[in-house]
Design an enzyme around this catalytic site. Sequence first.
Site, PDB file in Angstrom:
ATOM      1  N   MET A 115       0.808  -1.219   0.000  1.00  0.00           N
ATOM      2  CA  MET A 115       0.000   0.000   0.000  1.00  0.00           C
ATOM      3  C   MET A 115       0.846   1.277   0.000  1.00  0.00           C
ATOM      4  SD  MET A 115      -3.376   0.303   0.405  1.00  0.00           S
ATOM      5  CE  MET A 115      -4.157  -0.867   1.513  1.00  0.00           C
ATOM      6  N   LYS A 116       1.841   1.308   0.894  1.00  0.00           N
ATOM      7  CA  LYS A 116       2.637   2.522   1.086  1.00  0.00           C
ATOM      8  C   LYS A 116       3.434   2.948  -0.133  1.00  0.00           C
ATOM      9  CE  LYS A 116       3.526   2.747   6.007  1.00  0.00           C
ATOM     10  NZ  LYS A 116       3.567   1.549   6.802  1.00  0.00           N
TER      11      LYS A 116
END
Lengths: 516, 250
Positions: free
Chosen positions: B126-127
């Site tokens: 995600m990051k």
Amino acid sequence: MELNIDRERVARCRELASAIVAPVEAFIAAHSTVSVERAVLRLLGVDGVTPDEVPIPNAIVDSLPDHERRRGVALAFGKALAETGLEPAALGEALGLRRCALEQFTHAPEGAARGALGPHVEAALRRIEAQREERARAMARLPQLPPPLLYVIVASGNIYEDRSAAVAAAEAGAQVIAVIRSTGQSLLDFVPFGPTTEGFGGTYATQANFAIMRAALDEAGERLGRYVMLTNYASGLCMPEIAAMAAIERLDMLLNDSMYGILFRDINMKRTFVDQHFSRMLNAYSGIIINTGEDNYLTTADAVDQAPAVLASQFINEEFAHRAGLPDDQIGLGDAYEINPDLEDSFLYQVAQAQLAREIFPHAALKYMPPTKHMTGDVFKGHLIDAMFNLTSVMTGQSIHLCGMLTEAIHTPFLGDRALALENARYIMSTARHLGDEIVLRPGGTIERRASDVLAASESLLRRVSETGLMAAIQSATFADVSRSPDGGRGFEGVFARADGYFNPFEDALRFAVAS
Amino acid sequence: MSKIVRPYGDTQDDGKIQLSFTLPVEWSEAADEAARQLAGKMGFNDVQVVDGRPIATGFSFFVVYASTREGVDVEGIAAPSAGGHAMSMEEVDAYVAEHVGRKIRVAGACIGTDAHTVGIDAILNMKGYKGDYGLERYRMFEAFNLGSQVAPEELVRYTKEHGIDALLASQVVTQKGSDIKNFTRLSELLEAEGLRDRVVLICGGPRVTNRLAGELGYDAGFGRGTLPSAVAAFIAVTLAERLRPRVGAR
């Protein structure tokens, strides 16, 4: 240099860590693993491989039916000792060659089994004690340089090449040598045997390799007039066995984290919790400094965000270590210099985190890991970032300093890379040796506020974990954004509940020795 | 048209280069001379050993400046890049919605015994990396990060069982060619299972280049500094191109 930290908050964090670890300890006390049992055999003196190259400790433990295994391998092995009158090594060999099997020896009463084991348990403990005393004598005669201890890795895959590299590094100023293991060894459910010359990204940890490196570093230490420490890795599926081998061969440090294998190697959490406990009991007795793996939180996720997780993990690792009998000066809690160098004032954040750990764990052998995540092929910039890391380490009084390599993202270090890294560290640490003593941190300034924020966030993280329980917290990805289930992961099949009358003679003896 | 270039020190075509290396000899004046002669044998002129010193018993380290007469024709060189489809996350999602019409299923892993997940995590998690979100964040991607030390066999089985459209194999450790062996094994297994044409096959790692990927039979290779959106865009465009003729045939 001192931070104004909230001591009551620190005390609350320790209470939370204790509340988190207590239920896990109850689980540990009720279980054992195949690796714990194999370590018992190794400590008794069983070694070698079968004709099919299966390590004999594996072959023996695997030959036990479930109900026997649940009582501990020592009882069955002790009966065979009593009935055959053989020494443990000879009995191990006979079992390995299938000249006999443990199931043949059922007549001796339990008392006789314990009696037959007694002298061998004593001898094993005396052997470890002798190594511990040998280390103490050598360190008194050959004093180390002032901290932080400069630590470098060798990782050629070939133990004999590693030996040359290690001696060269010691001459260039290294005080601790780690032999990085072949990638993937942590997932092997056995310890390879004999000297090895083939490995990938590192060299297999075997007892023979430990002995080869120990002898070379002892010789170098005598020549250089300072003791050179040896390190290896007790992470993965064989933590207790590696700890046993390290105790016997006088390693001085071992990587040994209570959660690393679970999060970063997908090793079953129950297996890891049980294994780390027995291996740390052995480390405590053998005078080995453990190194924990908090640096991994920072390499896999954003270092600014993960700072509270690092601190929380340090509290948990400390608590597990204390419960295994490790004193503070044998607890090398980890941290790393991994904040993005493009971030303005990142150096201030690094100093805040390193100083925070120093003040919260004043007697711990803090281990500081170098930048890796933001190292590129630009060796010139890399050397500069390493210099800032070196400065942070000496300013904040870290204990063990893993030297950063300018070629970090390129290859396993060349001999010349290590020499440059050590020069860099020696220069910075000499030129700024007492800088930390001269600095007063501005009250309410960036460094102090950052440290205070990290501590507060760490407390709330620990509180959340204590509310759900450690195993459930790991399952819900509280640490490193990684989720692991209590019965998933590698090595779960090697965990078993202890039956009534379970017997591990070393566990009893170590608990007694550590308590006294 | 050709354009020959040489290394540039402070004057056009001076051919200045800098070398550093270790020789397994005790340091002495003669060792400096050995370093100088070695650089000469490499074809360099004006060799200056600017630093030579002992770094351990039996080992010396040298820094050398020299010049070369060699040059290369930069006009004749092409290094194909896989990052040619610059799109933001929102643009990729919109592109996939229009040209693929369903979510793309992506699986990635650090294969073989390699445990260095920094690269695959940067692309999938995600990051993301450098403020560029990872594929897990994309509306039109379903991303599965299988983590480290995944055997090529396991990745192939996963591909089959989960109907994976794009596979990302990552390798950081390159000692003794282990990366090439693992990449090759994966591509061979996919061939053997008849899955190769069904997936967009991508390799990545600090030493990976798109040229290497081509030689290994991969659709693309991404090296250091790659942003997740570059990988996402490549997958989206490649998959859309593959689906197009089939749509037309209906």
